[in-house]
Design a protein around this motif. Sequence first.
Motif, PDB file in Angstrom:
ATOM      1  N   THR A   6      41.852  46.986  39.230  1.00 27.51           N
ATOM      2  CA  THR A   6      41.325  45.827  38.942  1.00 27.51           C
ATOM      3  C   THR A   6      40.740  45.797  37.866  1.00 27.51           C
ATOM      4  O   THR A   6      40.508  44.593  37.137  1.00 27.51           O
ATOM      5  CB  THR A   6      40.718  45.085  40.191  1.00 27.51           C
ATOM      6  OG1 THR A   6      39.660  45.781  40.369  1.00 27.51           O
ATOM      7  CG2 THR A   6      41.596  44.896  41.261  1.00 27.51           C
ATOM      8  N   SER A  35      40.268  42.783  34.201  1.00 26.44           N
ATOM      9  CA  SER A  35      38.789  42.304  34.125  1.00 26.44           C
ATOM     10  C   SER A  35      37.985  42.319  32.775  1.00 26.44           C
ATOM     11  O   SER A  35      37.267  41.712  32.784  1.00 26.44           O
ATOM     12  CB  SER A  35      37.810  42.652  35.385  1.00 26.44           C
ATOM     13  OG  SER A  35      38.709  42.576  36.602  1.00 26.44           O
ATOM     14  N   THR A  89      40.502  37.700  42.755  1.00 23.21           N
ATOM     15  CA  THR A  89      39.962  37.882  41.351  1.00 23.21           C
ATOM     16  C   THR A  89      38.443  38.065  41.246  1.00 23.21           C
ATOM     17  O   THR A  89      37.793  37.325  41.683  1.00 23.21           O
ATOM     18  CB  THR A  89      40.496  36.854  40.395  1.00 23.21           C
ATOM     19  OG1 THR A  89      41.960  36.459  40.813  1.00 23.21           O
ATOM     20  CG2 THR A  89      40.233  36.939  38.922  1.00 23.21           C
ATOM     21  N   TRP A  90      38.359  39.149  40.256  1.00 21.15           N
ATOM     22  CA  TRP A  90      36.949  39.421  39.915  1.00 21.15           C
ATOM     23  C   TRP A  90      36.635  38.136  38.924  1.00 21.15           C
ATOM     24  O   TRP A  90      37.341  38.075  37.878  1.00 21.15           O
ATOM     25  CB  TRP A  90      36.787  40.461  39.236  1.00 21.15           C
ATOM     26  CG  TRP A  90      35.496  40.835  38.544  1.00 21.15           C
ATOM     27  CD1 TRP A  90      35.074  40.784  37.217  1.00 21.15           C
ATOM     28  CD2 TRP A  90      34.433  41.724  38.904  1.00 21.15           C
ATOM     29  NE1 TRP A  90      33.943  41.291  37.021  1.00 21.15           N
ATOM     30  CE2 TRP A  90      33.245  41.606  38.090  1.00 21.15           C
ATOM     31  CE3 TRP A  90      34.174  42.133  40.377  1.00 21.15           C
ATOM     32  CZ2 TRP A  90      31.957  42.358  38.321  1.00 21.15           C
ATOM     33  CZ3 TRP A  90      32.601  42.478  40.485  1.00 21.15           C
ATOM     34  CH2 TRP A  90      31.735  42.735  39.445  1.00 21.15           C
ATOM     35  N   ASP A 106      33.054  37.201  43.022  1.00 17.66           N
ATOM     36  CA  ASP A 106      34.213  38.235  43.606  1.00 17.66           C
ATOM     37  C   ASP A 106      34.357  37.972  45.098  1.00 17.66           C
ATOM     38  O   ASP A 106      33.489  37.642  45.857  1.00 17.66           O
ATOM     39  CB  ASP A 106      33.844  39.604  43.352  1.00 17.66           C
ATOM     40  CG  ASP A 106      34.929  40.686  43.812  1.00 17.66           C
ATOM     41  OD1 ASP A 106      35.873  40.587  43.282  1.00 17.66           O
ATOM     42  OD2 ASP A 106      34.343  41.751  44.586  1.00 17.66           O
ATOM     43  N   GLN A 115      35.204  31.335  37.981  1.00 10.56           N
ATOM     44  CA  GLN A 115      34.663  31.926  36.913  1.00 10.56           C
ATOM     45  C   GLN A 115      33.229  31.783  36.814  1.00 10.56           C
ATOM     46  O   GLN A 115      32.965  30.636  37.001  1.00 10.56           O
ATOM     47  CB  GLN A 115      35.507  31.636  35.625  1.00 10.56           C
ATOM     48  CG  GLN A 115      36.936  32.080  35.826  1.00 10.56           C
ATOM     49  CD  GLN A 115      37.304  33.392  35.550  1.00 10.56           C
ATOM     50  OE1 GLN A 115      36.774  33.934  34.434  1.00 10.56           O
ATOM     51  NE2 GLN A 115      38.050  34.196  36.468  1.00 10.56           N
TER      52      GLN A 115
END
Length: 498
Positions: A370, A374, A432-433, A449, A474
Amino acid sequence: MKRLGAMVIAVGLLVLSGCNSSSEEPAATPSPTTTPTLAKPVELDYLASVLVDDGVGRALVSDWTGQKVRVIDSTGDELWSADAFINDEGGGTEAYSAGDTVIVHDYSGTTTAYSWSDGSEVWSFEIPDSPSNCHLGEGFASQTTGTSPILGDDDLIILSYSGMLEDEGCDPTSEAGNAMVFALDPATGKEAWPGLSIGTDGETFGGTALHISPDRMTGVLSWQEGSDSVVSRISLEDGRHTSVPITKARAIDDTGVDHYDVYPTTEPAALLYLYVSEDPDDPMSSAVSRIAKLSMPEGLEVSDAATLTPIDEPGEVSLEDTFDPVCASELQFTSAGKPACLQAQLFASAVKYQGSNGSPNGWFADAPETAVDSFGFPGGPQSVPVDAGDRALLIVPGVDSAVMALDAATGETVWTAGRPAASPPESGMSPTWGGQGALPDLGLVGVTDSKKTIFFEADTGKLVDEHKAGDYAQLSSGHRFLVVADEETSTMWAVVDA
């Protein structure tokens, strides 16, 4: 509009005074003190991202939906707003705090300083521009000679052209050629030294052209003039410069180069040369970058001319291909000014973190798959190094943990926290990170996260608090503000003095 959450986190020391059992000596009157505290989370009814804060209690945030920048206080109340260009990849506006003013650069060709208190215009700088110019004003990016967007007394704002030549029939900016670099005094908006141009035969490769050395004293600019490849070194104190051809040294990439870029390091004569070598028989070759170490002598003759002009190529210039760990990416800085560099590198059978503290020699560390999604691309999740004692730490997705902290100087794992996210069977994808940030006054790291926003102690990784977040939330942060943007709203945390 905003709504208050439900929790307060206090971080600090309990100050005790006047503890005395003697009746003859009265207890001392305690001195007024304040303790930095993380206030209750506040909900904002727009998609927000922190651009900069003033280090006291006001932040400039972007509103992508409204195409505005908004100044808010620590309760989320809006003080004022202004129109700005905000694109959907997290860029489009850059901002800096300088005393009582906030300076906004939004790729409109104009850089404007506003009063933090009421939004009144303090000064404005417009890049020389006309529709027929080869280097249009909206093609200029901004950065600073400081290590923080909260500027110091001697810091300058540097505007440099980040586009490519518009077309063959375009006009130069001035008699000096096509405008390339401007340096602004944040207090007045006036040029700190005369702007620099490249000649009409000069070309750039697009993207960030000017990279600033770890000591923030020198800018390194990559460009091409005719068939010559050129690297310019520019003193950011006075604008004096040397432009060195590296054409002969570049025999290392003689299969043909799509583009190249040069990054300074902590050693002035040692630079990192990042290039893409195109093979006509391999259409995928341009997707793979390579690194070489570029040695360039110091002490060359400098010029104060308005046009960057290459000198004769010195014999001491050399390029050596390397497969050693190096980090050729933009430096980030901790609150205390320590530099750090981080990339995710995809190899044939593994993913690695590649990093450094600005040194020409870096390190590798194991990374999860991942990590490739990122780090290292425009508009990607925020990644900022954090202070932990005398070390700078890089906070990243872990291999056998959700989060891990790496020493920016060595790549050593300092702490780990949480379990790695499991992939939902119906999608095969992990959450998603969403990036990480720092609140240095509290010694905290914030990470978004796996549908959570989590606060950790920066030096130990100890869990302090956590909150729910969306799948694709985000995170962005300044010095005293941290915001997590979800699909339509945002959650804000602010550091206050209690």
